[in-house]
Write a protein that holds these residues in place. Structure first.
Motif, PDB file in Angstrom:
ATOM      1  N   TYR A  11      -3.448   6.700  12.291  1.00  0.00           N
ATOM      2  CA  TYR A  11      -3.995   6.817  11.376  1.00  0.00           C
ATOM      3  C   TYR A  11      -4.410   4.916  10.916  1.00  0.00           C
ATOM      4  O   TYR A  11      -3.525   3.656  11.648  1.00  0.00           O
ATOM      5  CB  TYR A  11      -3.189   7.096   9.575  1.00  0.00           C
ATOM      6  N   LEU A  12      -5.556   4.707  10.199  1.00  0.00           N
ATOM      7  CA  LEU A  12      -5.554   3.444   9.778  1.00  0.00           C
ATOM      8  C   LEU A  12      -5.959   3.409   8.824  1.00  0.00           C
ATOM      9  O   LEU A  12      -6.099   4.144   7.596  1.00  0.00           O
ATOM     10  CB  LEU A  12      -6.929   2.781  10.681  1.00  0.00           C
ATOM     11  N   LEU A  13      -5.284   2.047   8.076  1.00  0.00           N
ATOM     12  CA  LEU A  13      -4.818   1.638   6.717  1.00  0.00           C
ATOM     13  C   LEU A  13      -6.445   0.602   6.093  1.00  0.00           C
ATOM     14  O   LEU A  13      -6.658   0.323   6.345  1.00  0.00           O
ATOM     15  CB  LEU A  13      -4.344   1.052   6.087  1.00  0.00           C
ATOM     16  N   PHE A  14      -7.045   2.120   5.348  1.00  0.00           N
ATOM     17  CA  PHE A  14      -8.343   1.545   5.316  1.00  0.00           C
ATOM     18  C   PHE A  14      -8.866   1.151   3.473  1.00  0.00           C
ATOM     19  O   PHE A  14      -8.424   2.617   2.954  1.00  0.00           O
ATOM     20  CB  PHE A  14      -9.521   1.682   5.906  1.00  0.00           C
ATOM     21  N   LYS A  15      -8.875   0.009   2.986  1.00  0.00           N
ATOM     22  CA  LYS A  15      -9.248   0.056   1.453  1.00  0.00           C
ATOM     23  C   LYS A  15      -7.866   1.215   0.479  1.00  0.00           C
ATOM     24  O   LYS A  15      -7.872   2.302  -0.365  1.00  0.00           O
ATOM     25  CB  LYS A  15     -10.326   0.632   1.225  1.00  0.00           C
ATOM     26  N   ASN A  16      -6.424   0.913   0.724  1.00  0.00           N
ATOM     27  CA  ASN A  16      -5.170   1.292   0.413  1.00  0.00           C
ATOM     28  C   ASN A  16      -5.748   2.711   0.789  1.00  0.00           C
ATOM     29  O   ASN A  16      -4.126   3.426  -0.420  1.00  0.00           O
ATOM     30  CB  ASN A  16      -5.124   0.921  -0.890  1.00  0.00           C
ATOM     31  N   GLN A  17      -6.360   3.061   1.837  1.00  0.00           N
ATOM     32  CA  GLN A  17      -5.738   5.258   2.118  1.00  0.00           C
ATOM     33  C   GLN A  17      -6.161   5.338   3.693  1.00  0.00           C
ATOM     34  O   GLN A  17      -6.735   4.123   4.378  1.00  0.00           O
ATOM     35  CB  GLN A  17      -7.257   5.732   1.657  1.00  0.00           C
ATOM     36  N   TRP A  18      -5.016   5.656   3.699  1.00  0.00           N
ATOM     37  CA  TRP A  18      -5.013   6.174   4.996  1.00  0.00           C
ATOM     38  C   TRP A  18      -6.148   7.142   5.546  1.00  0.00           C
ATOM     39  O   TRP A  18      -5.887   7.961   5.365  1.00  0.00           O
ATOM     40  CB  TRP A  18      -3.818   7.002   5.314  1.00  0.00           C
ATOM     41  N   VAL A  19      -6.382   6.795   7.250  1.00  0.00           N
ATOM     42  CA  VAL A  19      -7.559   7.555   7.298  1.00  0.00           C
ATOM     43  C   VAL A  19      -7.278   7.670   9.229  1.00  0.00           C
ATOM     44  O   VAL A  19      -6.702   6.848  10.072  1.00  0.00           O
ATOM     45  CB  VAL A  19      -8.848   6.875   7.095  1.00  0.00           C
ATOM     46  N   GLU A  20      -7.120   9.024   9.226  1.00  0.00           N
ATOM     47  CA  GLU A  20      -7.481   9.748  10.324  1.00  0.00           C
ATOM     48  C   GLU A  20      -8.584   8.655  11.689  1.00  0.00           C
ATOM     49  O   GLU A  20      -9.620   8.136  10.997  1.00  0.00           O
ATOM     50  CB  GLU A  20      -7.780  10.637  10.648  1.00  0.00           C
TER      51      GLU A  20
END
Length: 175
Positions: free
Chosen positions: A3-12
């Motif tokens: 996952y990547l933390l992107f704009k305070n959200q975890w995205v696959e």
């Protein structure tokens, strides 16, 4: 699993180096050919090979600070606790990671006015707790990083895995 933390959200996220051609390799049990250690055995064995997931080796105790913690305090925590990474939280949500290198490179900023938010890495990769250790080692190696936050099924941080964790496991498997 990654996952990547992107704009305070975890995205696959699936990095290019984990392409589908490598699918069979990354799913292989870690440490192929290692002899099992029946004394103090911590890992499951399948066909004489240890199967190691990140949940088996990660550190569950994560030291953390808030985004407005002064860098001097972050540095003191790392030195006193003997750790190299701190999780950074804002309003109860993970927002970044600070390493001792981040602080070292900004040592000229160690005033009470500079905070964790000034140096925290905010685009952070993370790994699921059930990920194989071999996959995780591959990510650490290719990304040139020394730590990954570990996420549970609800995408909450449940630990951290570092190169030190891998060295601890390796030192127990070889003599």
């Amino acid at each position: 699993m990654i996952y990547l933390l992107f704009k305070n959200q975890w995205v696959e996220h699936e990095p290019d180096y984990l392409s589908h051609e490598q699918e069979s390799v990354r799913l292989e049990p870690t440490l192929v050919g290692a002899k099992s250690n029946t004394k103090n055995q911590r890992f499951r064995i399948h066909d004489g090979k240890p199967i190691i997931s990140i949940a088996d080796i990660m550190s569950r105790d994560i030291l953390h600070v808030t985004h407005n913690t002064p860098l001097s305090v972050c540095s003191s925590i790392m030195k006193n606790e003997g750790v190299h990474h701190l999780a950074v939280f804002n309003d109860g949500h993970f927002c970044g990671l600070i390493s001792d290198r981040d602080i070292l490179f900004t040592s000229h900023l160690l005033t009470d006015k500079k905070t964790a938010a000034a140096v925290a890495t905010t685009v952070v990769m993370a790994i699921h707790e059930n990920a194989p250790a071999g996959l995780t080692a591959n990510v650490l190696l290719h990304e040139g990083i020394n730590a990954l936050p570990v996420l549970d099924d609800d995408l909450n941080i449940c630990g951290i895995v570092t190169t030190r964790d891998f060295l601890r496991v390796l030192s127990g498997l070889i003599h």
